[in-house]
Design an enzyme around this catalytic site. Structure first.
Site, PDB file in Angstrom:
ATOM      1  N   ARG A   1       0.832  -1.204   0.000  1.00 29.32           N
ATOM      2  CA  ARG A   1       0.000   0.000   0.000  1.00 29.32           C
ATOM      3  C   ARG A   1       0.870   1.259   0.000  1.00 29.32           C
ATOM      4  NH1 ARG A   1      -0.459   4.726   2.567  1.00 29.32           N
ATOM      5  NH2 ARG A   1       0.006   3.703   4.538  1.00 29.32           N
ATOM      6  N   ASP A   2       1.506   1.542   1.102  1.00 29.75           N
ATOM      7  CA  ASP A   2       2.261   2.797   1.214  1.00 29.75           C
ATOM      8  C   ASP A   2       3.393   2.824   0.194  1.00 29.75           C
ATOM      9  OD1 ASP A   2       3.083   5.220   2.137  1.00 29.75           O
ATOM     10  OD2 ASP A   2       3.631   4.562   4.137  1.00 29.75           O
TER      11      ASP A   2
ATOM     12  N   HIS B   1       6.268   4.563  12.279  1.00 31.29           N
ATOM     13  CA  HIS B   1       6.146   4.444  10.822  1.00 31.29           C
ATOM     14  C   HIS B   1       7.130   5.463  10.243  1.00 31.29           C
ATOM     15  CE1 HIS B   1       3.472   4.070   7.106  1.00 31.29           C
ATOM     16  NE2 HIS B   1       4.160   5.153   6.843  1.00 31.29           N
TER      17      HIS B   1
ATOM     18  N   HIS C   1       9.891   6.950   7.514  1.00 29.15           N
ATOM     19  CA  HIS C   1      10.430   6.978   6.155  1.00 29.15           C
ATOM     20  C   HIS C   1      11.926   7.301   6.256  1.00 29.15           C
ATOM     21  CE1 HIS C   1       6.577   7.015   3.672  1.00 29.15           C
ATOM     22  NE2 HIS C   1       6.169   6.932   4.926  1.00 29.15           N
TER      23      HIS C   1
ATOM     24  N   CYS D   1       5.284   9.273  -0.313  1.00 30.81           N
ATOM     25  CA  CYS D   1       3.900   9.721  -0.124  1.00 30.81           C
ATOM     26  C   CYS D   1       3.578  10.688  -1.246  1.00 30.81           C
ATOM     27  CB  CYS D   1       3.723  10.395   1.231  1.00 30.81           C
ATOM     28  SG  CYS D   1       2.052  11.030   1.438  1.00 30.81           S
TER      29      CYS D   1
ATOM     30  N   ASN E   1       9.492   4.205   2.597  1.00 33.46           N
ATOM     31  CA  ASN E   1       9.451   3.757   3.984  1.00 33.46           C
ATOM     32  C   ASN E   1      10.762   3.041   4.272  1.00 33.46           C
ATOM     33  OD1 ASN E   1       6.490   3.576   2.939  1.00 33.46           O
ATOM     34  ND2 ASN E   1       6.365   3.639   5.156  1.00 33.46           N
TER      35      ASN E   1
HETATM   36  P1  HMG Z   1     -12.539  14.939  -1.961  1.00 28.39           P
HETATM   37  O1  HMG Z   1     -12.281  15.434  -3.339  1.00 28.39           O
HETATM   38  O2  HMG Z   1     -12.459  15.929  -0.870  1.00 28.39           O
HETATM   39  O3  HMG Z   1     -13.900  14.201  -1.745  1.00 28.39           O
HETATM   40  O4  HMG Z   1     -11.544  13.728  -1.676  1.00 28.39           O
HETATM   41  P2  HMG Z   1     -15.170  13.978  -2.594  1.00 28.39           P
HETATM   42  O5  HMG Z   1     -16.103  13.280  -1.686  1.00 28.39           O
HETATM   43  O6  HMG Z   1     -15.605  15.262  -3.236  1.00 28.39           O
HETATM   44  O7  HMG Z   1     -14.738  12.950  -3.759  1.00 28.39           O
HETATM   45  C1  HMG Z   1     -13.931  13.294  -4.849  1.00 28.39           C
HETATM   46  C2  HMG Z   1     -13.971  12.179  -5.860  1.00 28.39           C
HETATM   47  O8  HMG Z   1     -13.437  10.988  -5.279  1.00 28.39           O
HETATM   48  C3  HMG Z   1     -15.380  11.837  -6.311  1.00 28.39           C
HETATM   49  O9  HMG Z   1     -15.286  11.325  -7.625  1.00 28.39           O
HETATM   50  C4  HMG Z   1     -15.762  10.701  -5.400  1.00 28.39           C
HETATM   51  O10 HMG Z   1     -16.750   9.878  -5.956  1.00 28.39           O
HETATM   52  C5  HMG Z   1     -14.451   9.966  -5.258  1.00 28.39           C
HETATM   53  P3  HMG Z   1     -15.700  12.219  -8.905  1.00 28.39           P
HETATM   54  O11 HMG Z   1     -17.101  12.671  -8.629  1.00 28.39           O
HETATM   55  O12 HMG Z   1     -14.728  13.381  -8.910  1.00 28.39           O
HETATM   56  O13 HMG Z   1     -15.538  11.300 -10.042  1.00 28.39           O
HETATM   57  N1  HMG Z   1     -14.296   9.247  -3.983  1.00 28.39           N
HETATM   58  C6  HMG Z   1     -13.853   7.986  -3.907  1.00 28.39           C
HETATM   59  N2  HMG Z   1     -13.506   7.086  -4.839  1.00 28.39           N
HETATM   60  C7  HMG Z   1     -13.113   5.862  -4.411  1.00 28.39           C
HETATM   61  N3  HMG Z   1     -13.046   5.532  -3.098  1.00 28.39           N
HETATM   62  C8  HMG Z   1     -13.376   6.405  -2.147  1.00 28.39           C
HETATM   63  C9  HMG Z   1     -13.822   7.687  -2.533  1.00 28.39           C
HETATM   64  N4  HMG Z   1     -14.223   8.778  -1.852  1.00 28.39           N
HETATM   65  C10 HMG Z   1     -14.509   9.713  -2.745  1.00 28.39           C
HETATM   66  N5  HMG Z   1     -13.289   6.054  -0.863  1.00 28.39           N
HETATM   67  C11 HMG Z   1     -10.680  11.821  -0.500  1.00 28.39           C
HETATM   68  C12 HMG Z   1     -11.451  13.136  -0.393  1.00 28.39           C
HETATM   69  C13 HMG Z   1     -10.301  11.407   0.908  1.00 28.39           C
HETATM   70  C14 HMG Z   1     -11.560  10.783  -1.161  1.00 28.39           C
HETATM   71  C15 HMG Z   1      -9.427  12.078  -1.354  1.00 28.39           C
HETATM   72  O14 HMG Z   1      -8.737  13.158  -0.826  1.00 28.39           O
HETATM   73  C16 HMG Z   1      -8.504  10.884  -1.397  1.00 28.39           C
HETATM   74  O15 HMG Z   1      -8.850   9.828  -1.914  1.00 28.39           O
HETATM   75  N6  HMG Z   1      -7.294  11.032  -0.869  1.00 28.39           N
HETATM   76  C17 HMG Z   1      -6.342   9.919  -0.871  1.00 28.39           C
HETATM   77  C18 HMG Z   1      -5.174  10.290  -0.120  1.00 28.39           C
HETATM   78  C19 HMG Z   1      -4.225   9.136  -0.018  1.00 28.39           C
HETATM   79  O16 HMG Z   1      -4.527   7.980  -0.276  1.00 28.39           O
HETATM   80  N7  HMG Z   1      -2.981   9.482   0.395  1.00 28.39           N
HETATM   81  C20 HMG Z   1      -1.972   8.515   0.605  1.00 28.39           C
HETATM   82  C21 HMG Z   1      -2.204   7.735   1.861  1.00 28.39           C
HETATM   83  S1  HMG Z   1      -1.750   8.579   3.371  1.00 28.39           S
HETATM   84  C22 HMG Z   1      -0.126   8.186   3.590  1.00 28.39           C
HETATM   85  O17 HMG Z   1       0.476   7.580   2.752  1.00 28.39           O
HETATM   86  C23 HMG Z   1       0.511   8.493   4.899  1.00 28.39           C
HETATM   87  C24 HMG Z   1       0.658   7.261   5.792  1.00 28.39           C
HETATM   88  O18 HMG Z   1       1.399   6.248   5.147  1.00 28.39           O
HETATM   89  C25 HMG Z   1       1.361   7.657   7.092  1.00 28.39           C
HETATM   90  C26 HMG Z   1       2.676   8.394   6.901  1.00 28.39           C
HETATM   91  O19 HMG Z   1       3.510   8.007   6.065  1.00 28.39           O
HETATM   92  O20 HMG Z   1       2.875   9.327   7.663  1.00 28.39           O
HETATM   93  C27 HMG Z   1      -0.698   6.686   6.170  1.00 28.39           C
HETATM   94 MG    MG Z   2       3.820   6.286   5.015  1.00 30.26          MG
END
Ligand code: HMG
Ligand code: MG
Length: 311
Positions: free
Chosen positions: A20-21, A212, A214, A245, A254
């Protein structure tokens, strides 16, 4: 008498986040079958917890668009937890539809990072997570909580430990069984790792915390060692040091699982992991990505293997 001045745990749990990450930030596309093969190799190597995908917007993170297929086709082993990242109820429902064993919600200690990553404020994100936690409780599914940017933010710089503690405490009080503290951009050193964990552990019990880290600035192993000395026993890592990220420019992968397990083995700390099979899993995915593993340990063993073969 122990040779170590401070105690270290007898056993450590590895949370493998590579599928995933790691893969969420790799430019080379990896198809569902190769992701599945990777997850199965990690399972064969003895990893008991694998974050196998995320149910987020495919417009935001296209690399995770095949998560449904991955979960559906995966040959599962009963003792292994196959977890998914879920930002909202839609993601949670998608994860439940394919029987993810656990879900993770992800908040941040930095307002700017929260906006860039999930398009809402920290407060709004916590409100979005509330129904997920309620629904998960009803479905008997455990929820893990992430706090990103615990040692620095790409937009705001230093993050005060108290700010991290506040968000971690909220996620814990809301019902997350474990809080993973993410140094998303890998800027920490043992000094601020120690201060941050001290601050968080006054609100969340130490045995409910994970680290966690990196490896952007090459400090991840040192930081993990500092965390182990404080009583942390759960460490997130990614096979072959995959990833970064998408919303933290310059964040390298990571910490590599191979590097962490090599260090733990050297310290006499137990894991459930077969080291040679772990190396094989890393070489497998690195070949698919067409690049060398970001793991000194893995590359050293690969060089040795090639030399042995040619001698
Ligand atoms: P948004 O634009 O604010 O929300 O996104 P929305 O509700 O307006 O939805 C936008 C679009 O996404 C729409 O589609 C929705 O249908 C769709 P459109 O009408 O434009 O075609 N949508 C979805 N599609 C599939 N699955 C869903 C979903 N929800 C809405 N669940 C949202 C808000 C949270 C969805 C968006 O910002 C997003 O998906 N962000 C992803 C961020 C992400 O994955 N980042 C990486 C992970 S975090 C990380 O890596 C850090 C971590 O590892 C810890 C660390 O390293 O510190 C955890
Ligand atoms: Mg991470």
């Amino acid at each position: 008498m122990s040779i170590f001045p401070l105690s270290i745990p007898a056993q450590v749990k590895i949370v493998e986040v590579g599928p995933r990450d790691g893969l969420q930030n790799e430019a080379t596309p990896v198809n569902a079958n190769d992701k599945i093969a990777l997850i199965e190799k990690l399972t064969d190597a003895g990893i008991k917890y694998i974050e196998s995908g995320s149910f987020v917007s495919p417009k935001w993170v296209p690399q995770m668009a095949t998560s449904t297929e991955v979960f559906e086709k995966l040959n599962r082993v009963k003792e292994v937890t196959y977890a998914a990242l879920t930002p909202n109820m839609r993601g949670f429902e998608a994860a439940m539809a394919v029987n993810a064993n656990e879900v993770a919600i992800f908040g941040a200690a930095s307002e700017s990072f929260s906006q860039k990553n999930i398009n809402c404020s920290i407060e709004e994100s916590l409100a979005r997570f509330t129904p997920i936690i309620t629904a998960a409780k009803n479905a008997n599914v455990k929820v893990r909580g992430y706090v990103s940017c615990v040692l620095g933010c790409p937009y705001e710089g230093d993050i005060p430990p108290e700010q991290v503690a506040k968000v971690a405490m909220k996620l814990y009080q809301m019902g997350c069984y474990e809080i993973s503290l993410g140094d998303t951009i890998g800027v920490g050193t043992p000094a601020n790792v120690t201060k941050m964990i001290q601050a968080v552990s006054t609100h969340v019990p130490m045995d409910k915390l994970a680290v966690h880290f990196h490896d952007t600035y090459g400090q991840a192993l040192t930081n993990i060692y500092a965390a182990l000395q404080m009583g942390i026993t759960t460490v997130d890592s990614a096979i072959a040091g995959l990833g970064g990220c998408p919303y933290a420019q310059g964040a390298s992968g990571n910490v590599a699982t191979e590097d962490v397990v090599y260090m733990l083995n050297g310290l006499g700390i137990k894991t459930s992991i077969n080291f040679n099979q772990l190396l094989e899993a890393g070489w497998f995915i690195s070949e698919k990505l067409g690049k060398a593993p970001i793991s000194k340990v893995s590359n050293a063993y690969l060089a040795k293997k090639l030399a042995d073969k040619n001698s």
